[in-house]
Scaffold this motif. Structure first.
Motif, PDB file in Angstrom:
ATOM      1  N   ILE A  13     -36.505  49.169  43.954  1.00  0.00           N
ATOM      2  CA  ILE A  13     -36.709  49.963  42.743  1.00  0.00           C
ATOM      3  C   ILE A  13     -35.405  50.087  41.968  1.00  0.00           C
ATOM      4  CG2 ILE A  13     -37.124  52.322  41.908  1.00  0.00           C
ATOM      5  CD1 ILE A  13     -39.444  52.494  43.900  1.00  0.00           C
ATOM      6  N   ALA A  14     -34.312  50.332  42.662  1.00  0.00           N
ATOM      7  CA  ALA A  14     -33.007  50.438  41.986  1.00  0.00           C
ATOM      8  C   ALA A  14     -32.671  49.140  41.263  1.00  0.00           C
ATOM      9  CB  ALA A  14     -31.916  50.789  42.996  1.00  0.00           C
ATOM     10  N   LEU A  15     -32.882  48.007  41.926  1.00  0.00           N
ATOM     11  CA  LEU A  15     -32.621  46.708  41.298  1.00  0.00           C
ATOM     12  C   LEU A  15     -33.533  46.504  40.088  1.00  0.00           C
ATOM     13  CD1 LEU A  15     -31.929  43.356  42.921  1.00  0.00           C
ATOM     14  CD2 LEU A  15     -33.851  43.511  41.352  1.00  0.00           C
ATOM     15  N   PHE A  16     -34.818  46.818  40.260  1.00  0.00           N
ATOM     16  CA  PHE A  16     -35.796  46.663  39.184  1.00  0.00           C
ATOM     17  C   PHE A  16     -35.397  47.493  37.963  1.00  0.00           C
ATOM     18  CE2 PHE A  16     -39.600  48.282  37.021  1.00  0.00           C
ATOM     19  CZ  PHE A  16     -40.235  47.101  36.670  1.00  0.00           C
ATOM     20  N   GLU A  17     -35.056  48.744  38.187  1.00  0.00           N
ATOM     21  CA  GLU A  17     -34.702  49.628  37.074  1.00  0.00           C
ATOM     22  C   GLU A  17     -33.407  49.190  36.399  1.00  0.00           C
ATOM     23  OE1 GLU A  17     -34.942  53.589  38.772  1.00  0.00           O
ATOM     24  OE2 GLU A  17     -37.121  53.644  38.430  1.00  0.00           O
ATOM     25  N   ASP A  18     -32.428  48.709  37.175  1.00  0.00           N
ATOM     26  CA  ASP A  18     -31.177  48.201  36.590  1.00  0.00           C
ATOM     27  C   ASP A  18     -31.427  46.969  35.731  1.00  0.00           C
ATOM     28  OD1 ASP A  18     -29.712  50.201  37.795  1.00  0.00           O
ATOM     29  OD2 ASP A  18     -28.934  48.927  39.419  1.00  0.00           O
ATOM     30  N   GLU A  19     -32.285  46.071  36.221  1.00  0.00           N
ATOM     31  CA  GLU A  19     -32.556  44.816  35.505  1.00  0.00           C
ATOM     32  C   GLU A  19     -33.418  45.008  34.258  1.00  0.00           C
ATOM     33  OE1 GLU A  19     -31.621  41.483  35.711  1.00  0.00           O
ATOM     34  OE2 GLU A  19     -30.109  42.375  37.003  1.00  0.00           O
ATOM     35  N   THR A  20     -34.393  45.903  34.351  1.00  0.00           N
ATOM     36  CA  THR A  20     -35.386  45.996  33.273  1.00  0.00           C
ATOM     37  C   THR A  20     -35.183  47.198  32.354  1.00  0.00           C
ATOM     38  OG1 THR A  20     -36.960  47.348  34.551  1.00  0.00           O
ATOM     39  CG2 THR A  20     -37.109  44.933  34.793  1.00  0.00           C
ATOM     40  N   GLY A  21     -34.558  48.248  32.842  1.00  0.00           N
ATOM     41  CA  GLY A  21     -34.444  49.484  32.075  1.00  0.00           C
ATOM     42  C   GLY A  21     -35.723  50.306  32.108  1.00  0.00           C
ATOM     43  N   ALA A  22     -36.746  49.818  32.810  1.00  0.00           N
ATOM     44  CA  ALA A  22     -38.021  50.525  32.950  1.00  0.00           C
ATOM     45  C   ALA A  22     -37.991  51.349  34.242  1.00  0.00           C
ATOM     46  CB  ALA A  22     -39.177  49.531  32.991  1.00  0.00           C
ATOM     47  N   THR A  23     -38.841  52.356  34.305  1.00  0.00           N
ATOM     48  CA  THR A  23     -38.915  53.233  35.465  1.00  0.00           C
ATOM     49  C   THR A  23     -40.050  52.799  36.382  1.00  0.00           C
ATOM     50  OG1 THR A  23     -38.165  55.060  34.075  1.00  0.00           O
ATOM     51  CG2 THR A  23     -39.169  55.646  36.180  1.00  0.00           C
TER      52      THR A  23
END
Length: 145
Positions: A13-23
């Protein structure tokens, strides 16, 4: 309903949010590191799906490359019926009825031409939708009508 996340899911989730800016509200990892069929499903905050995907799919592709897995996105929802419809996307769902007898069952009316899409190869899509809706809304089953 409280969703319990593994340490790996929290890291993803941390990687996803850093890459996409989405929650991301949830992350489910199916398969292991050595599995060619490894999939990671993120439940994305309502209204942030476009941001999560990115222009031409750039953001989600970047996450897939970093995780070495297929990434699937499901938009979160406030109601079980809407969540079921989102989890079955891209199948066209006309209506979802939640029945609470001995078990809680979601009956999803799917466009006839999209029944195969909703089920997926080997039942993959419907099983993923069942897993997610059980985690988020305590719905025991999804039946297509």
């Amino acid at each position: 309903m409280t969703v319990t996340l593994s340490d790996t899911a929290r890291q993803y989730i941390a990687l996803f949010e850093d890459e996409t800016g989405a929650t991301a509200h949830d992350c489910v990892v199916l398969g292991d590191e050595d599995d060619d069929e490894k999939r990671v499903i993120f439940v994305v905050k309502p209204g942030e799906m476009g941001q999560a995907i990115g222009p031409g799919g750039k953001n989600v592709q970047s996450v897939e490359d970093q995780l070495g897995a297929d990434v699937e996105l499901v938009e979160d929802a406030n109601t079980a019926a809407t969540f079921v419809a989102n989890a079955l996307a891209p199948a066209e769902v006309h209506h979802v009825t939640i029945s609470e007898n001995n078990d809680t069952v979601a009956y999803a009316e799917v466009e006839q031409a999209d029944t195969g899409v909703a089920i997926g190869t080997g039942g993959r899509n419907i099983e993923t939708a069942k897993l997610l809706v059980e985690r988020h809304f305590d719905v025991d089953d999804i039946q297509l009508t």
